[in-house]
Enzyme design. Structure first.
Site, PDB file in Angstrom:
ATOM      1  N   CYS A 169      -2.225   9.495   2.534  1.00 19.81           N
ATOM      2  CA  CYS A 169      -1.728   8.929   1.273  1.00 19.81           C
ATOM      3  C   CYS A 169      -2.650   9.241   0.100  1.00 19.81           C
ATOM      4  O   CYS A 169      -2.196   9.369  -1.029  1.00 19.81           O
ATOM      5  CB  CYS A 169      -1.547   7.425   1.411  1.00 19.81           C
ATOM      6  SG  CYS A 169      -3.065   6.602   1.918  1.00 19.81           S
TER       7      CYS A 169
ATOM      8  N   GLU B 285       0.886  -1.174   0.000  1.00 18.45           N
ATOM      9  CA  GLU B 285       0.000   0.000   0.000  1.00 18.45           C
ATOM     10  C   GLU B 285       0.917   1.214   0.000  1.00 18.45           C
ATOM     11  O   GLU B 285       1.445   1.588   1.042  1.00 18.45           O
ATOM     12  CB  GLU B 285      -0.894  -0.022   1.249  1.00 18.45           C
ATOM     13  CG  GLU B 285      -1.888  -1.170   1.293  1.00 18.45           C
ATOM     14  CD  GLU B 285      -3.102  -0.926   0.390  1.00 18.45           C
ATOM     15  OE1 GLU B 285      -3.349   0.237   0.011  1.00 18.45           O
ATOM     16  OE2 GLU B 285      -3.804  -1.902   0.065  1.00 18.45           O
TER      17      GLU B 285
HETATM   18  P1  NAD Z   1       8.095   4.627   5.130  1.00 20.16           P
HETATM   19  O1  NAD Z   1       8.120   3.835   3.882  1.00 20.16           O
HETATM   20  O2  NAD Z   1       9.255   5.507   5.429  1.00 20.16           O
HETATM   21  O3  NAD Z   1       7.930   3.678   6.415  1.00 20.16           O
HETATM   22  C1  NAD Z   1       6.962   2.658   6.516  1.00 20.16           C
HETATM   23  C2  NAD Z   1       7.480   1.532   7.399  1.00 20.16           C
HETATM   24  O4  NAD Z   1       8.650   0.977   6.797  1.00 20.16           O
HETATM   25  C3  NAD Z   1       7.869   1.967   8.804  1.00 20.16           C
HETATM   26  O5  NAD Z   1       7.414   0.971   9.713  1.00 20.16           O
HETATM   27  C4  NAD Z   1       9.388   2.042   8.765  1.00 20.16           C
HETATM   28  O6  NAD Z   1       9.978   1.706   9.993  1.00 20.16           O
HETATM   29  C5  NAD Z   1       9.751   0.995   7.726  1.00 20.16           C
HETATM   30  N1  NAD Z   1      10.968   1.328   6.956  1.00 20.16           N
HETATM   31  C6  NAD Z   1      11.447   2.567   6.654  1.00 20.16           C
HETATM   32  N2  NAD Z   1      12.576   2.475   5.922  1.00 20.16           N
HETATM   33  C7  NAD Z   1      12.822   1.159   5.769  1.00 20.16           C
HETATM   34  C8  NAD Z   1      13.841   0.407   5.110  1.00 20.16           C
HETATM   35  N3  NAD Z   1      14.840   0.998   4.451  1.00 20.16           N
HETATM   36  N4  NAD Z   1      13.772  -0.937   5.147  1.00 20.16           N
HETATM   37  C9  NAD Z   1      12.769  -1.577   5.783  1.00 20.16           C
HETATM   38  N5  NAD Z   1      11.774  -0.914   6.433  1.00 20.16           N
HETATM   39  C10 NAD Z   1      11.803   0.422   6.436  1.00 20.16           C
HETATM   40  O7  NAD Z   1       6.738   5.452   5.075  1.00 20.16           O
HETATM   41  P2  NAD Z   1       6.240   6.559   6.075  1.00 20.16           P
HETATM   42  O8  NAD Z   1       7.093   7.777   5.907  1.00 20.16           O
HETATM   43  O9  NAD Z   1       6.074   5.982   7.425  1.00 20.16           O
HETATM   44  O10 NAD Z   1       4.774   6.841   5.487  1.00 20.16           O
HETATM   45  C11 NAD Z   1       4.541   7.755   4.461  1.00 20.16           C
HETATM   46  C12 NAD Z   1       4.346   7.042   3.136  1.00 20.16           C
HETATM   47  O11 NAD Z   1       3.380   6.016   3.264  1.00 20.16           O
HETATM   48  C13 NAD Z   1       3.802   7.970   2.065  1.00 20.16           C
HETATM   49  O12 NAD Z   1       4.467   7.718   0.855  1.00 20.16           O
HETATM   50  C14 NAD Z   1       2.341   7.577   1.947  1.00 20.16           C
HETATM   51  O13 NAD Z   1       1.757   7.849   0.712  1.00 20.16           O
HETATM   52  C15 NAD Z   1       2.392   6.122   2.234  1.00 20.16           C
HETATM   53  N6  NAD Z   1       1.118   5.651   2.738  1.00 20.16           N
HETATM   54  C16 NAD Z   1       0.364   4.826   1.976  1.00 20.16           C
HETATM   55  C17 NAD Z   1      -0.864   4.414   2.436  1.00 20.16           C
HETATM   56  C18 NAD Z   1      -1.743   3.495   1.649  1.00 20.16           C
HETATM   57  O14 NAD Z   1      -2.707   2.990   2.226  1.00 20.16           O
HETATM   58  N7  NAD Z   1      -1.486   3.256   0.381  1.00 20.16           N
HETATM   59  C19 NAD Z   1      -1.312   4.825   3.685  1.00 20.16           C
HETATM   60  C20 NAD Z   1      -0.504   5.660   4.425  1.00 20.16           C
HETATM   61  C21 NAD Z   1       0.709   6.068   3.950  1.00 20.16           C
END
Ligand code: NAD
Length: 456
Positions: free
Chosen positions: A244, A210
């Site tokens: 998002c 997602e």
């Molecule tokens: P992110 O990708 O930075 O983090 C998400 C998760 O991944 C966290 O638990 C984090 O600890 C982990 N993570 C971060 N870097 C990582 C790595 N290198 N390797 C493994 N795991 C890692 O996202 P965010 O900043 O927390 O959220 C914002 C993003 O999420 C935006 O792009 C938004 O559009 C998206 N989002 C999508 C939805 C959806 O339903 N499609 C909903 C909410 C947010």
């Protein structure tokens, strides 16, 4: 780096006991979760206030109330969803019957982001439980209070071998990804989505991703301007734009642009006051890094409204920028903040060309009273999901599977879609032993000729 092998092994052993497949066990778990969320409403609201300054209204509607509804819907329908599905059998298989069994994958990993830190961890968990899986949840490290409440809530409700929360940042995620899960459900950014898929590929683990992206919002010349302005302002500025599926940027028809923007300014003041930075219910930006990133966009194009910020409180005013082009920094990536750039257009094809030059968005919104225009946009653009004459609202219907396409994600959930995502469809043919069709075998005289009567 931490090693989660023993935890996963424990969950796998528990899964093999078949306990989690029992429908009564699943229903009991869902009901317990529902009760616990209701009982912890205040604690959750306080945590969300501390992490993001979410108002009680926002915390309830977009996090707590949303998952309570998802739980209620799932509990109500689960018994019918889990029934084996009988399907037709072709004439070539005469004598046999066919059905599809829905089975849980096993041990699932759920990784959640910070913007709706409770809802985006719990909603997929509901699907995982409903389908009969065990689960490990890795909430976001950027919302520590909510993640802590989530951890306590789950620990008090479920044994570790069934459902558990693992706290930590990137290193923890990576350590978890070194383990072999049966399913990975990830919500987060596009770049990290790629990391997750690469890790999953090593074990051929199925994934739901997602993700995000730049979701366009089109306001056509015949739109109901008043409603469009209100619904866009709400969808964009809820959670300070950290949604998002928030409208990322606007395409407004040039003939109504001034009128629309004026209306937009008025409704934004109605929603958040003359001085939104002093509004104690306006959500803040999650971190200093994201605050600085967003502030760097404030001098793009021309400021139509807003533009103020408070570094100490990490808040940014609802802002509209006009005279923006696709070359401006704000148009290069998902904004994820309360800043709305506005592009104008004269003819619809300009809009479609602009959108098509970029990756498939997670959402799209079109405001128009004209059915032909609605159809043209819906048919022409590939996007995860969206609304005609509204924003964000499609997210909360349990009848609409929610997910992205292409760069905005893989797979979908919510409602029955949530249960389906965490279930493998096991197709079974039950053959008769009363007779045997001879010409399926290669040693029958004129076998091919007979086969061709059926397979043509
Ligand atoms: P992110 O990708 O930075 O983090 C998400 C998760 O991944 C966290 O638990 C984090 O600890 C982990 N993570 C971060 N870097 C990582 C790595 N290198 N390797 C493994 N795991 C890692 O996202 P965010 O900043 O927390 O959220 C914002 C993003 O999420 C935006 O792009 C938004 O559009 C998206 N989002 C999508 C939805 C959806 O339903 N499609 C909903 C909410 C947010």
């Amino acid at each position: 780096m931490e090693n989660y092998n023993s935890l996963i092994t424990k969950q796998k052993s528990f899964f093999r006991t078949e306990t989690t497949k029992d429908v009564l066990y699943r229903l009991d778990a869902l009901q317990k979760l529902r009760n616990a969320i209701k009982n912890n409403e205040k604690v959750l609201m306080d945590a969300l206030r501390e992490d993001l300054n979410k108002s009680e209204f926002d915390a309830y509607t977009s996090e707590i109330g949303f998952v309570l509804e998802e739980l209620r819907f799932t509990i109500k329908h689960l018994r019918s969803w889990i029934k084996p599905k009988r399907v037709k059998t072709p004439i070539t298989h005469i004598g046999s019957s066919s059905f599809i069994l829905l089975e849980p994958y096993g041990v699932s990993l759920i990784m959640a982001p910070w913007n709706y830190p409770f809802q985006l961890a719990i909603a997929p968990l509901i699907g995982a439980i409903a389908a009969g899986n065990c689960a490990v949840i890795k909430p976001s490290e950027l919302t520590p209070k909510t993640s802590e409440v989530l951890g306590t809530l789950i620990r008090d409700l479920f044994p570790e071998e069934y459902i558990t929360v693992v706290q930590g940042g990137v290193e923890t995620s990576q350590a978890l990804l070194n383990e072999k899960f049966d399913y990975i459900f990830f919500t987060g950014s596009v770049p990290v989505g790629k990391v997750i898929m690469e890790a999953a590929a090593k074990n051929l683990t199925p994934v739901t991703l997602e993700l995000g992206g730049k979701s366009p919002c089109i306001v056509h010349k015949d739109a109901n301007i008043k409603l469009a302005a209100k619904r866009i302002a709400w969808g964009k500025f809820t959670n300070a734009g950290q949604t998002c599926i928030a409208p990322d940027y606007l395409y407004v028809h040039k003939s109504i642009k001034d009128q629309f923007l004026q209306q937009f300014k008025e409704v934004t003041i109605e929603l958040y006051g003359q001085q939104p930075l002093n509004n104690k219910n306006f959500t803040r930006i999650v971190s200093e890094r994201h605050f600085q990133r967003l502030c760097s966009f404030l001098d793009n194009g021309e400021k139509f409204m807003g533009g103020g910020s408070n570094q100490e409180k990490l808040t940014i005013e609802p802002t509209v920028l006009t005279n923006v082009t696709w070359n401006d920094p704000i148009m290069q990536d998902e904004i994820f903040g309360p800043i709305l750039p506005v592009l104008e257009y004269a003819e619809l094809p300009e809009v479609l060309v602009g959108i098509h030059r970029h990756p498939k968005p997670l959402a799209l919104y079109i405001f128009t009273e004209n059915n032909a225009v609605q159809q043209e946009v819906l048919n022409s653009v590939s996007f995860g999901g969206g609304c005609v004459n509204d924003t964000v609202y499609h997210f909360v219907s349990p009848y609409l599977p929610f997910g992205g396409v292409g760069n905005s994600g893989i797979g979908a959930y919510h409602g029955k879609g949530n249960f389906d995502t965490f279930s493998h469809q096991k197709s079974v043919l039950k053959q008769t032993t009363l007779f045997d069709i001879p010409f399926r075998y290669p040693n029958v005289k004129n076998g091919l000729k007979k086969i061709k009567l059926f397979m043509k």
